[in-house]
Structures are given as C-alpha cells and as structure tokens.
Design an enzyme around this catalytic site. Structure first.
Site, PDB file in Angstrom:
ATOM      1  CB  VAL A 178     -19.237 -26.036  -6.943  1.00 45.41           C
ATOM      2  CG1 VAL A 178     -18.535 -26.937  -7.956  1.00 45.41           C
ATOM      3  CG2 VAL A 178     -20.693 -26.454  -6.769  1.00 45.41           C
ATOM      4  CB  CYS A 236     -15.707 -17.726  -7.824  1.00 49.64           C
ATOM      5  SG  CYS A 236     -16.085 -19.263  -6.948  1.00 49.64           S
TER       6      CYS A 236
END
Lengths: 339, 293
Positions: free
Chosen positions: A108, A166
């Site tokens: 994402v 991330c």
C-alpha cells in the site's frame, strides 16, 4: 435504550448472527447500565498502559470508519492505527495486493491523510469511544518521525508505535529498522521529544533481530512490537511480470505465524523484561495464546481483520476463554509480566 | 461489554453528509446497530449461463434486505489456503435469493463455479456505495461484458418504480448472455457485439440523436447514465455522457484486499485524491473521477 444493543444481546460488542433480522430481543432492563463497563476478565499491561484484554488491532489493518460499523472498537485491548506521516501520503500505485497460500502480499505504501488530519479526525473519535490507542508513526526520514512524534506528544494517544519496518516505502521504514546504529540514533532522538510510552515495531527482514531489539531498548524504547510483514512477491505467469505495481510487498497472514513466533521467542530469550506485542498471522484465540507462551505481553491481529472485520474482537473473546483455564498466565499478564 | 457509545457516535455520523451519503452508510432501519460481519450462506443453485460464465444463486436474508443496486458482496472460497475476498456486484434479489453472475477467471471463481446446491459459503456484505437512483429520470444502463450484472439489479429496482424508465445498452464480446434477463426488467434493451461495434456505437445510435431517439424521452425529461464494464469503456462512456451533458455514474472494478475500507489496496484517483473503490465507491460520478470532459 440504544438501538445498537438490540442486535447485541450477548454483549459481545458485535452483531450476533443468532440475533437474526426480526428476532431482535429488547434488551433486558439492567440496573446500572449507565455505567460503562467492559466485562473483560483478563487484561494486560504494556509499558505501563493497561489494555482491557491482551488483543489489539495491528496497524494498517484498522480503519475506524470501516471497522467501527462492525463492532465496538473500544472493546479491543488496543487499537493500533494506520501509520501517520507529517503530511498526507498518496501511497503506491495499484495493484497493491496479491494472494498467496494462507496469506496476502501487500504494498500500500502507507497512504494516509497525515498527522494533522489524524489529530482532528481519527484520534479524537477513537478516544471519545473509549478506545486505548496506539498511534503508529511513519516517516521518510528521521526529521519526519521527529515531526510526527512532536505533534503527538501532548495528544490523547495512549502509546506511540514507531514504524521502522514498513517494507513498501523507498526511504524510512524498513531502511531505518534494519540498521541498528541508525535505529539507535532515531529512537534516542524520539525519546527526547516525548515521554509517551513508545513502542518500536520491528522488521523481520534482518539477520539478527536481537541486535535490532537491543538497539531500540538501549535508546529508550518502552516496548517492542513484532513482526511487521516479510518482503515477498508474486508474479503473473501469463505476463511474466510482478503482480504488485511496487514489484515487492509485505507478506502477512497465517503463513507467517511460525516465523513471527520464532522472532518473539528469540527477543524474549534475550530481553526478559521488555514488553512485547506479538504480531504475525494470528486468526484465532489459540494463535494468540501461542504468542503469549512465546513471551508476548499482548498481541495484535492484522491480516485476519481484512478477511472478517470482527476478527480481532472474536480472537479476544476466544483468548479470554483460554485464559480462564490458565490463571497463572493471566495473573502474570495483569502484572505486566510475560510468561 | 457496552455498545452505547458506539451507537451514539454511529448515529451522529449518519447525520453527516459525506461523499458517500447516497447508499453507503446504509441500514438506517437498523438504527445504530452494527453491520453483519462475515457469515455463512447456503447455495441454492449454480449453473453455466454461457461458456465460462457462471450464474450462482445463494440464500441470504440479510444481504437481500439491505443490498442496493451497484453494491457488491464478498465471497470467500472454502479452500482455507485461498483467503482473500472475491467481490461480486449483486445481479438480482428475489425474496432471500441473491444472484451473482461472473466469469471464471482464476482459482477462486473456479471454486465458486463448482459449488452445488446445498453447499455453504462465507459472505460479507452488502458493501460499498451503490448507484444513486433517487431521482425521477430515464436511466440508461450502459454495460460491457461482465460489468452488466450489477446493472441488471438496477433495472430490477427501476422496474418497480413508476417515476423512472430504463433503457439498457449492452456491449458483448460475442455471446449476449444478459439480454433476456435485461428484457424482463427494462423498458427497452439494445445490444451489440464486437463484430459490430461497442457501447459507444449504441449510445450514438440510440441516445445521440443521429437516427432520432428511438427509445423515447421517458416519463421525465432527465436522463442519467449508469455504467459498469471495463475501465477504458467506462472512461469513454463518461466522456460521451459529458459531451452530451448527461450525468453519469460509473461502477469501478478493482483488486481488493478487504472490500470494506480497511486495507487501502483498491484505490482510484479522483478529483479529491485517491479514494477507496470498496468504500467510497465502487460507484463514482464522472465528475468525482475527473472523467467528464
């Protein structure tokens, strides 16, 4: 008498299928219903913050506007919100998700409306509902992280979770979280900005998780959460090209459970006292219990929440029953200790 | 546990007008109640409608009660290793029976095509913001290929309305699998396959005034286009509509990770930034998408 109670006669915090369409039973008149109560029997304490139960939502898999329609989010042990950056991020191009056996691969890229929006919109709403909030902090640079932590320092957030793991952003994220020296510097700087209980979310994409964990603790982290997703990818055999626009992404889901357990266990062996939030492939109460036995003080449900919005609350209820028959473990958790 | 606080906030949130006010934050008749989570539904029938196209009917009273045209439901395969949801636009609702029509394009849809009456399957929904059909108008349903099924449900709902007409303009690759169903619901149906043209050909022919508007103006003077089909087709439809000063609503397809607004996988660029197709859509207006000319 609120409508919402009528389809929740069992008091589980979500709509029960058995309550049916027409069969909404009027709630029994209960004295003292003006007093909010949670009814949880087994809580936990993470870095001095009490969770109503040991199960939270994992960052990136919870959105209040989406999930709050399905269950009472304040019933969760904690809500770890989507990573917030200093300014809005538009994230990666699509496709952002691909399937893999017993899991998903996502990239994402931390699309989020920024910390100012978070402070006006999501955080006050969550606090008004009575949720315990872990605010996940994202950045492309040390300055980004510092800026967000400074904005959150006197916010009503209960804990901060520094996302240095991330795998889907080009700067910051995992590139910081895999370098113990860079991480030590960053966490030390953030520590000087805010006294809020600070959790560091660790990446499994490292050679030695213990070295990374120690760097965080030495720099002043109050707790660790692990693991974030593992770097992975899928290719389309018809085109020969990666499915994700970002090429690679982060693997989550039940397929990563044994890996996550081994990371939690290794960190717990090396660091007996640091509070740990265990994350990775939890989809039922037994999975959560396994993490507690590996040394976690609490757990978070991630990918499973994307397959059923009420999964985190269901896991919390299942774990509650399992803890009923494990009073020693339950007692340790209540005291802020791990197994 | 106590859910009063959510109930109050939920009720307040519903009062606010948002981009999604049309039909997305639905179930007003439920007051502040929580939406139904993932649950099991029974398969009533599965048959091949045309080669490679499956017609599946399942029994789900909750979805039947709440589904608006343009909304979708998630199906989850019974293979526990295939976890992700497959979203399908609702194609018809009759009693508690929900019809879905889809092409077999991968392992998940193959699993669904092999289900039999009496099997169970997990369902979540209805999801997303459907078509806004609140106005008294002539609705022109412009569908392409496997984008047609949600328009059939729109037609079904419009048929029950005395203040609305419907004209279906349907484009196919070859087999005109939905014409007979559309004819049951629509005031008029015109279709075309690739050997002859596409839905723009139909729009020019029947709405563009080139050969006279043979399908009539409808009971009200207003025309609204509802469209679902491949992305390039819908862009062309939006531009055509805009050039003819006709408002259009486009139902987008996207690869989704959750289907209900949590994961932020299925975004589409809009004039207000990247929006979630599953929650802010799947239906957007041409203006919202910036697709109007």
């Amino acid at each position: 008498m609120m409508e919402s109670l009528q389809t929740d006669p069992a008091g589980t915090g979500m709509r029960s299928e058995a309550s049916g369409e027409e069969g909404r039973s009027p709630r029994a008149e209960t004295p003292g219903t003006d007093e909010p109560h949670t009814g949880w029997r087994h809580g936990t304490v993470v870095a001095g913050v009490r969770w109503k139960n040991p199960v939270g939502t994992a960052s990136g898999t919870f959105n209040l506007a989406a999930c709050g329609r399905y269950y009472d989010v304040s019933a969760m042990g904690a809500i770890s919100t989507k990573g917030v950056s200093p300014v809005p991020w538009e994230g990666n191009p699509t496709p952002r998700t691909a399937e893999t056996p017993c899991g998903t691969v996502n990239a994402v890229g931390l699309q989020n409306p920024g910390v100012e929006h978070y402070l006006i919109d999501e955080l006050p709403k969550l606090k008004a509902l009575g949720a315990t909030v872990v605010t996940n902090v994202a950045g492309h640079s040390d300055d980004d992280y510092a800026q967000v932590v400074a904005r959150l320092a006197d916010s009503p957030a209960d804990m901060l979770e520094i996302n240095v793991s991330c795998p889907n952003v080009s700067h910051g994220g995992m590139s910081v979280g895999t370098d113990p020296l860079a991480l030590f510097r960053l966490i030390g700087r953030l520590r000087s900005i805010s006294d809020k209980p600070m959790v560091v979310k660790l990446s499994p994409n490292v050679t030695d998780i213990v070295e990374i964990a120690k760097a965080c603790v030495d720099a002043g982290a109050d707790a660790l959460s692990l693991i974030n997703t593992l770097v992975g990818m899928r290719l389309d055999i018809n085109t020969g090209k990666p499915i994700l626009a970002n090429n690679t992404g982060g693997v989550s889901g039940p397929c990563i459970l044994p890996i996550a357990l081994s990371f939690v266990w290794r960190v717990r062996q090396a660091l007996p006292n640091i509070p740990i939030i265990g994350i990775g492939g939890i989809s039922k109460g037994e999975d959560a219990l396994e993490f507690l036995y590996a040394g976690a003080n609490a757990v978070e449900v991630g990918a499973a929440s994307l397959l059923d919005p009420v999964a985190p609350l269901r896991v919390a209820h299942e774990l509650e029953s399992l803890l009923d028959s494990r009073p020693q473990l339950a007692e340790k958790l209540e005291k802020g200790m791990a197994w | 546990m106590d859910t009063r606080e959510y109930g109050e906030v939920g009720a307040k949130r519903r009062q606010g007008k948002t981009m999604n006010s049309a039909s997305h934050d639905v179930h007003a008749d439920d007051g502040g109640a929580f939406l139904m989570p993932r649950h099991s539904a029974k398969i009533l029938s599965v048959r091949e409608l045309a080669p490679g196209i499956t017609h599946l009917v399942l029994e789900d009273a909750y979805v039947a009660r709440h589904a608006a045209a343009g909304q979708f439901i998630n199906l989850y395969t019974n293979d526990p290793t295939r976890m992700m949801p497959r979203p399908f636009g609702v194609s018809a609702v009759e009693g508690d029976a929900i019809t879905l029509i889809f092409a077999v394009v991968g392992s998940g849809t193959l699993d669904f095509s092999r289900l039999r009456a009496g099997d169970s399957i997990d369902v979540l929904g209805p999801l997303g913001r459907g078509f806004d059909m609140s106005r008294s108008a002539r609705y022109v349903l412009v569908g392409g290929g496997l984008g047609i099924p949600p328009l059939l449900y729109a037609a079904q709902q419009l048929m029950a309305r005395s203040d609305a007409d419907s004209l279906a303009l349907l484009g196919y690759r070859d087999i005109r699998y939905a014409d007979s169903t559309a004819s049951r619901y629509c005031d008029a149906v015109r279709s075309i396959d690739e050997s002859e043209g596409n839905v723009i050909t139909l729009l020019n022919r029947h709405l563009g005034g080139l050969d006279g508007d043979e399908c009539g103006e409808g009971k009200s003077g207003e025309t609204i286009i509802l469209s679902c089909g491949p992305h390039p087709m819908m862009k062309a439809v939006a531009q055509w509509a805009s050039a003819h000063a006709i408002p259009s609503q486009l139902s987008l397809e996207a690869r989704m990770g959750c289907g209900f607004g949590s994961c932020v996988a299925c975004v589409e660029d809009t004039v207000e930034g990247r929006k979630k197709v599953c929650m802010d859509g799947p239906v957007f207006t041409a203006d919202e998408l910036g697709w109007a000319v």
